[in-house]
Design a protein around this motif. Structure first.
Motif, PDB file in Angstrom:
ATOM      1  N   ALA A 159     -38.723 -72.196 -38.562  1.00  0.00           N
ATOM      2  CA  ALA A 159     -39.909 -71.488 -37.796  1.00  0.00           C
ATOM      3  C   ALA A 159     -41.233 -70.941 -38.521  1.00  0.00           C
ATOM      4  N   VAL A 160     -41.159 -70.662 -39.755  1.00  0.00           N
ATOM      5  CA  VAL A 160     -42.321 -70.306 -40.538  1.00  0.00           C
ATOM      6  C   VAL A 160     -43.463 -71.595 -40.630  1.00  0.00           C
ATOM      7  N   PHE A 161     -42.755 -72.740 -41.025  1.00  0.00           N
ATOM      8  CA  PHE A 161     -43.705 -73.854 -41.161  1.00  0.00           C
ATOM      9  C   PHE A 161     -44.039 -74.305 -39.750  1.00  0.00           C
ATOM     10  N   ALA A 162     -43.574 -73.968 -38.515  1.00  0.00           N
ATOM     11  CA  ALA A 162     -44.100 -74.378 -37.276  1.00  0.00           C
ATOM     12  C   ALA A 162     -45.358 -73.359 -37.206  1.00  0.00           C
ATOM     13  N   ALA A 163     -45.359 -72.172 -37.682  1.00  0.00           N
ATOM     14  CA  ALA A 163     -46.171 -71.233 -37.564  1.00  0.00           C
ATOM     15  C   ALA A 163     -47.484 -71.467 -38.277  1.00  0.00           C
ATOM     16  N   TYR A 164     -47.128 -71.836 -39.534  1.00  0.00           N
ATOM     17  CA  TYR A 164     -48.191 -72.381 -40.214  1.00  0.00           C
ATOM     18  C   TYR A 164     -48.826 -73.721 -39.875  1.00  0.00           C
ATOM     19  N   ASP A 165     -48.275 -74.692 -39.220  1.00  0.00           N
ATOM     20  CA  ASP A 165     -48.739 -75.631 -38.628  1.00  0.00           C
ATOM     21  C   ASP A 165     -49.710 -75.330 -37.550  1.00  0.00           C
ATOM     22  N   ARG A 166     -49.361 -74.315 -36.770  1.00  0.00           N
ATOM     23  CA  ARG A 166     -50.535 -73.793 -35.945  1.00  0.00           C
ATOM     24  C   ARG A 166     -51.578 -72.912 -36.429  1.00  0.00           C
ATOM     25  N   ALA A 167     -51.240 -72.203 -37.381  1.00  0.00           N
ATOM     26  CA  ALA A 167     -52.456 -71.501 -38.311  1.00  0.00           C
ATOM     27  C   ALA A 167     -53.452 -72.389 -38.869  1.00  0.00           C
ATOM     28  N   PHE A 168     -52.839 -73.289 -39.635  1.00  0.00           N
ATOM     29  CA  PHE A 168     -53.679 -73.996 -40.549  1.00  0.00           C
ATOM     30  C   PHE A 168     -54.353 -75.602 -39.909  1.00  0.00           C
ATOM     31  N   GLY A 169     -53.769 -75.627 -38.565  1.00  0.00           N
ATOM     32  CA  GLY A 169     -54.328 -76.726 -38.084  1.00  0.00           C
ATOM     33  C   GLY A 169     -53.747 -78.186 -38.674  1.00  0.00           C
TER      34      GLY A 169
END
Length: 420
Positions: A410-420
């Motif tokens: 879940a965190v990695f998916a959120a980071y993918d969205r935040a960092f593009g």
């Protein structure tokens, strides 16, 4: 792809909330780009001998430079105090040199302190703001008024960057409050400048992300919140949990006890809440897990005999929490997400928290976090959790909350969205 993270904090060992986030960034980028694609630029401190990605070190400003910057920049309103203390021409040249050498595809700057060194490409870069420090200082001022006998300690972990001649200002009550009011105004301006200058600004709290976007007029796709990647002990996530004993319920208070908000919260618990709990649940037990308890805390805990144990650091946190009826997060002041709450969610442990303690985290029975702010209401929440059926429902909600928001996928998916 290469990424460069610029910070004045060494994230290892991972023993504080700020380090948890930075170590999570390193972990994420290392998995996405490989260790050779990640460059960590550390300003100040001592470069560690071992590091999981490529490390670059730039010496921080000397003491005279830092003191001079406070006089020339902070007192004239040109920058916040925390920016002034980490500013120097030599640091800027060092960062420029490494940036030119690495030529990163993505740059991530850690708070306004490092954002002042961003180059002309800032509109394409990321600044991790952590908390809104302007709001943190407002909360500290409110706590200082409400709890005048508590040592608020505004410098916190940043004290390592403050020259010793300046530290007494923050230790004096009047000096501390004046410092907080001045820094609140200056750092708010810096936060607003970052939000309007950088391509993306990141905060831990969703509420603070909404506030920053609203006060600057920046679109929400440029001001985001993201969860921390909490490193758990092996087996920590969804660890097997023993059913709490109804006849002798166990509650756990976890945290570094030398921190003012933990010391005050535990003192409040022992003074005003635990007597109510013992009247309702004579067999209840409180386990206090954490280093650096004061003699005053130990003496207060000692009044309750074997119903309260102050245990210091515990190696096996999974075992310590396995049969707990609840984790208690009873803080009356402080700011930011409390990582111990996420530790409890990961293990399917219900949490009883104050509103302040649950700041930045979705709470309620459906999230596994029960919130109350008055001693009687807190006692009632604790007593209700001794019911096996109710405890099991809240525990399931706690584990589901972790899986949906704070688990590694879940965190990695959120980071993918935040960092593009």
């Amino acid at each position: 792809m290469t990424v460069m993270l610029v910070s004045a904090v060494d994230p290892y060992p991972v023993d504080a909330g700020k380090k948890v986030v930075l170590a999570g960034f390193v972990d994420y980028f290392r998995e996405r780009y490989g260790p050779g694609g990640v460059h960590y630029l550390l300003v100040g401190g001592r470069p560690p001998e071992r590091f999981p990605v490529t490390l670059h070190h730039v010496p921080g400003p000397g003491r005279l430079t830092a003191v001079g910057n406070v006089a020339l920049r902070a007192t004239t309103g040109r920058s916040s105090i925390q920016e002034a203390l980490l500013r120097s021409r030599a640091v800027g040249h060092g960062i420029d040199r490494i940036r030119e050498q690495v030529r990163p595809s993505r740059q991530v700057y850690d708070t306004v302190r490092m954002a002042q060194y961003a180059d002309e490409s800032a509109s394409k870069q990321v600044c991790y703001l952590d908390d809104l420090f302007s709001e943190r200082y407002t909360a500290m001022l409110a706590a200082a008024r409400r709890f005048p006998d508590v040592d608020i300690r505004p410098l916190g972990n940043f004290a390592a960057h403050v020259p010793s001649p300046l530290r007494p200002i923050a230790d004096n009550r009047h000096g501390r409050n004046a410092l907080l009011r001045t820094e609140r105004r200056l750092v708010r301006r810096s936060e607003d400048r970052v939000a309007t200058t950088f391509g993306t600004s990141l905060l831990i709290s969703e509420a603070e992300a909404v506030e920053l976007a609203a006060r600057t007029g920046v679109s929400r796709d440029r001001v985001r919140s993201l969860p921390p990647l909490v490193r758990l002990a092996p087996g920590g996530a969804n660890a097997e949990r023993r059913e709490p004993e109804a006849g002798r319920p166990v509650f756990v208070f976890l945290g570094l006890l030398s921190l003012p908000h933990n010391d005050d919260g535990l003192t409040w618990l022992l003074s005003e809440i635990w007597p109510l709990v013992l009247r309702a649940l004579p067999g209840a037990r409180l386990r206090v897990i954490g280093r650096e308890a004061s003699e005053a805390l130990r003496a207060l805990a000692g009044r309750y005999g074997d119903s309260v144990s102050v245990e210091g650091f515990v190696e096996d946190l999974n075992g310590a929490l396995a049969d707990a009826s609840a984790m208690l997060n009873l803080l009356r002041f402080g700011s930011g997400i409390k990582l111990k709450v996420i530790e409890a969610l990961a293990r399917g442990i219900p949490v009883v928290s104050t509103t302040v303690g649950a700041e930045g985290i979705v709470s309620g029975a459906d999230a596994g976090i029960l919130v109350a702010d008055e001693p009687a209401a807190i006692c009632a929440q604790m007593c209700e959790l001794t019911s096996p059926g109710h405890n099991a429902r809240i525990a399931r909600a706690s584990a589901a909350h972790f899986d949906a928001v704070y688990s590694r996928p879940a965190v990695f998916a959120a980071y993918d969205r935040a960092f593009g």
